[in-house]
Design a protein around this motif. Structure first.
Motif, PDB file in Angstrom:
ATOM      1  N   ASP A   1       0.806  -1.143   0.126  1.00  0.00           N
ATOM      2  CA  ASP A   1      -0.085  -0.175   0.030  1.00  0.00           C
ATOM      3  C   ASP A   1       0.810   1.257  -0.076  1.00  0.00           C
ATOM      4  OD1 ASP A   1      -2.371  -1.390   0.006  1.00  0.00           O
ATOM      5  OD2 ASP A   1      -2.375  -1.725   2.122  1.00  0.00           O
ATOM      6  N   GLY A   2       2.192   1.250  -0.706  1.00  0.00           N
ATOM      7  CA  GLY A   2       2.819   2.320  -0.860  1.00  0.00           C
ATOM      8  C   GLY A   2       3.722   2.199  -1.933  1.00  0.00           C
ATOM      9  N   PRO A   3       4.660   3.320  -2.234  1.00  0.00           N
ATOM     10  CA  PRO A   3       5.450   3.222  -3.225  1.00  0.00           C
ATOM     11  C   PRO A   3       6.693   2.283  -2.945  1.00  0.00           C
ATOM     12  CG  PRO A   3       5.179   5.481  -2.631  1.00  0.00           C
ATOM     13  CD  PRO A   3       4.312   4.594  -1.623  1.00  0.00           C
TER      14      PRO A   3
ATOM     15  N   ILE B   1      13.819   1.794  -4.228  1.00  0.00           N
ATOM     16  CA  ILE B   1      14.951   1.056  -4.968  1.00  0.00           C
ATOM     17  C   ILE B   1      16.268   1.782  -4.789  1.00  0.00           C
ATOM     18  CG2 ILE B   1      15.992  -0.069  -6.987  1.00  0.00           C
ATOM     19  CD1 ILE B   1      13.058   0.001  -8.398  1.00  0.00           C
ATOM     20  N   PHE B   2      17.386   1.082  -4.435  1.00  0.00           N
ATOM     21  CA  PHE B   2      18.481   1.669  -3.987  1.00  0.00           C
ATOM     22  C   PHE B   2      19.453   1.296  -5.146  1.00  0.00           C
ATOM     23  CE2 PHE B   2      16.216   0.683  -0.132  1.00  0.00           C
ATOM     24  CZ  PHE B   2      16.422   2.053   0.663  1.00  0.00           C
ATOM     25  N   THR B   3      19.695   2.134  -5.976  1.00  0.00           N
ATOM     26  CA  THR B   3      20.255   1.907  -7.333  1.00  0.00           C
ATOM     27  C   THR B   3      21.883   2.072  -7.368  1.00  0.00           C
ATOM     28  OG1 THR B   3      19.826   4.157  -7.958  1.00  0.00           O
ATOM     29  CG2 THR B   3      18.317   2.447  -8.611  1.00  0.00           C
ATOM     30  N   GLY B   4      22.246   2.262  -6.336  1.00  0.00           N
ATOM     31  CA  GLY B   4      23.862   2.797  -6.275  1.00  0.00           C
ATOM     32  C   GLY B   4      24.367   3.912  -7.366  1.00  0.00           C
TER      33      GLY B   4
ATOM     34  N   PHE C   1       8.476  -1.349 -12.952  1.00  0.00           N
ATOM     35  CA  PHE C   1       7.983  -0.585 -11.829  1.00  0.00           C
ATOM     36  C   PHE C   1       6.978   0.635 -12.055  1.00  0.00           C
ATOM     37  CE2 PHE C   1      11.739  -3.076 -10.259  1.00  0.00           C
ATOM     38  CZ  PHE C   1      10.915  -3.657  -9.042  1.00  0.00           C
ATOM     39  N   PRO C   2       6.065   0.966 -11.405  1.00  0.00           N
ATOM     40  CA  PRO C   2       5.170   2.400 -11.588  1.00  0.00           C
ATOM     41  C   PRO C   2       5.941   3.648 -11.190  1.00  0.00           C
ATOM     42  CG  PRO C   2       4.712   1.388  -9.468  1.00  0.00           C
ATOM     43  CD  PRO C   2       5.635   0.106 -10.120  1.00  0.00           C
ATOM     44  N   ASP C   3       5.420   4.661 -11.779  1.00  0.00           N
ATOM     45  CA  ASP C   3       5.913   5.959 -11.802  1.00  0.00           C
ATOM     46  C   ASP C   3       6.305   6.632 -10.127  1.00  0.00           C
ATOM     47  OD1 ASP C   3       6.033   6.271 -14.452  1.00  0.00           O
ATOM     48  OD2 ASP C   3       4.482   7.600 -14.618  1.00  0.00           O
ATOM     49  N   ASP C   4       5.557   6.059  -9.185  1.00  0.00           N
ATOM     50  CA  ASP C   4       5.832   6.317  -7.720  1.00  0.00           C
ATOM     51  C   ASP C   4       6.867   5.684  -7.085  1.00  0.00           C
ATOM     52  OD1 ASP C   4       4.617   4.141  -7.462  1.00  0.00           O
ATOM     53  OD2 ASP C   4       3.214   4.618  -6.072  1.00  0.00           O
ATOM     54  N   THR C   5       7.505   4.772  -7.717  1.00  0.00           N
ATOM     55  CA  THR C   5       8.509   4.278  -7.219  1.00  0.00           C
ATOM     56  C   THR C   5       9.639   5.130  -6.786  1.00  0.00           C
ATOM     57  OG1 THR C   5       8.222   2.164  -8.468  1.00  0.00           O
ATOM     58  CG2 THR C   5      10.513   2.532  -7.601  1.00  0.00           C
ATOM     59  N   VAL C   6      10.262   5.156  -5.713  1.00  0.00           N
ATOM     60  CA  VAL C   6      11.342   5.987  -5.231  1.00  0.00           C
ATOM     61  C   VAL C   6      12.648   5.430  -5.401  1.00  0.00           C
ATOM     62  CG1 VAL C   6      12.324   7.483  -3.092  1.00  0.00           C
ATOM     63  CG2 VAL C   6       9.772   6.748  -3.348  1.00  0.00           C
TER      64      VAL C   6
ATOM     65  N   GLY D   1      23.144   6.591  -5.417  1.00  0.00           N
ATOM     66  CA  GLY D   1      24.252   6.417  -4.860  1.00  0.00           C
ATOM     67  C   GLY D   1      25.079   7.701  -4.412  1.00  0.00           C
ATOM     68  N   HIS D   2      24.758   8.865  -4.870  1.00  0.00           N
ATOM     69  CA  HIS D   2      25.050  10.180  -4.777  1.00  0.00           C
ATOM     70  C   HIS D   2      23.882  10.917  -4.926  1.00  0.00           C
ATOM     71  CE1 HIS D   2      29.565   9.202  -5.084  1.00  0.00           C
ATOM     72  NE2 HIS D   2      28.804   8.228  -5.969  1.00  0.00           N
ATOM     73  N   GLY D   3      23.625  12.200  -4.166  1.00  0.00           N
ATOM     74  CA  GLY D   3      22.553  13.014  -4.551  1.00  0.00           C
ATOM     75  C   GLY D   3      21.282  12.764  -3.927  1.00  0.00           C
ATOM     76  N   ASP D   4      20.360  13.473  -4.291  1.00  0.00           N
ATOM     77  CA  ASP D   4      18.904  13.298  -3.711  1.00  0.00           C
ATOM     78  C   ASP D   4      18.227  12.378  -4.449  1.00  0.00           C
ATOM     79  OD1 ASP D   4      19.383  15.223  -2.010  1.00  0.00           O
ATOM     80  OD2 ASP D   4      18.894  16.911  -3.517  1.00  0.00           O
ATOM     81  N   PRO D   5      17.229  11.732  -3.753  1.00  0.00           N
ATOM     82  CA  PRO D   5      16.286  10.724  -4.273  1.00  0.00           C
ATOM     83  C   PRO D   5      15.456  11.320  -5.532  1.00  0.00           C
ATOM     84  CG  PRO D   5      15.319  11.438  -2.260  1.00  0.00           C
ATOM     85  CD  PRO D   5      16.692  12.154  -2.636  1.00  0.00           C
ATOM     86  N   THR D   6      14.899  10.435  -6.318  1.00  0.00           N
ATOM     87  CA  THR D   6      14.011  10.842  -7.502  1.00  0.00           C
ATOM     88  C   THR D   6      12.841   9.895  -7.502  1.00  0.00           C
ATOM     89  OG1 THR D   6      13.677  11.511  -9.588  1.00  0.00           O
ATOM     90  CG2 THR D   6      15.354   9.846  -9.184  1.00  0.00           C
ATOM     91  N   THR D   7      12.035   9.884  -8.496  1.00  0.00           N
ATOM     92  CA  THR D   7      10.998   8.803  -8.816  1.00  0.00           C
ATOM     93  C   THR D   7      11.127   8.275 -10.267  1.00  0.00           C
ATOM     94  OG1 THR D   7       9.284  10.118  -9.519  1.00  0.00           O
ATOM     95  CG2 THR D   7       9.218   9.530  -7.088  1.00  0.00           C
ATOM     96  N   LEU D   8      10.628   7.099 -10.491  1.00  0.00           N
ATOM     97  CA  LEU D   8      10.649   6.710 -11.854  1.00  0.00           C
ATOM     98  C   LEU D   8       9.883   7.831 -12.713  1.00  0.00           C
ATOM     99  CD1 LEU D   8      10.497   2.957 -11.596  1.00  0.00           C
ATOM    100  CD2 LEU D   8      12.731   4.283 -12.029  1.00  0.00           C
TER     101      LEU D   8
END
Length: 220
Positions: free
Chosen positions: A149-151, A154-157, A189-194, A198-205
């Protein structure tokens, strides 16, 4: 629950903490299972003292005694593993099977688990799916934490960042990486996936999806 500058997500079953270390501003992530106290660290990049401080702060995230169970490595590059030998004493280590030997040679540590695409790394209260993203390094992997029930997180290095994929050394490596990122992340994965890079701020797909064709055309 106490608040802390390293706490970035308070999810139903786990918390996610992050600090940036070293002159390269490497992200180090800590997942703590609320019901068991089990902890998983992703990328012991540098500054063992700062990492230990984050581990200590995460004691506020669970009523159980916190216990670091594993240190996972997204890829072999030196700036992501400099604290591995100091932090991973007595806990399981894991890395992509095509990068594991290089990490062992560089850091003088044993990699206990060599991860392949489709593997599951599971500890008490934390389960992470493994996705291989070939190109930045041969054994680069991402770790996927699904949330009911949430996004998904994914930790992508260094394979995917806001604004593009990671650095590659040849056209063939770039083609491999962009193909894997497109088919294994954007198509899966859907658009709301976080995305936690490995560097910098998070984003979404969803934020990055409109740029995929541009990335492929420019070749980086």
């Amino acid at each position: 629950m106490a608040t802390d500058s390293s706490l970035i997500h308070d999810l139903p079953a786990i918390t996610v903490r992050r600090i940036a270390v070293s002159e390269m501003s490497n992200n180090v992530y800590l997942l703590t299972a609320k019901k068991s106290g089990v902890q998983v660290l992703i990328d012991a990049a540098d500054d063992a003292e700062a990492i230990r401080a984050m581990l200590a702060a995460a004691a506020a995230d669970t009523p159980c005694a916190p216990q670091l169970r594993a240190v996972l490595t997204t890829h072999r590059h030196w700036d992501h593993v400099r604290a591995l030998s100091a932090v991973a004493q007595g806990v399981e280590t894991a890395a992509g099977e095509d990068d594991a030997h290089a990490v062992e040679e560089a850091q003088g540590v044993r990699i206990d688990r060599r991860l392949a695409h489709g593997d599951l790394v599971e500890y008490d209260g934390i389960g992470l799916d493994v996705i291989q993203l070939r190109g930045h390094t041969p054994g680069s992997v991402a770790f996927v934490y699904p949330v009911e029930d949430g996004p998904t997180h994914i930790f992508t290095g260094d394979s995917l960042f806001p604004g593009g994929v990671g650095k590659t050394d040849s056209d063939a490596d770039f083609a491999s990486l962009i193909d894997d990122v497109e088919s294994r992340l954007f198509e899966a994965f859907p658009d709301d996936t976080v995305i936690h890079p490995g560097h910098g701020d998070p984003t979404t797909l969803g934020a990055e999806r409109p740029q995929l064709a541009q990335w492929r055309e420019r070749g980086w």
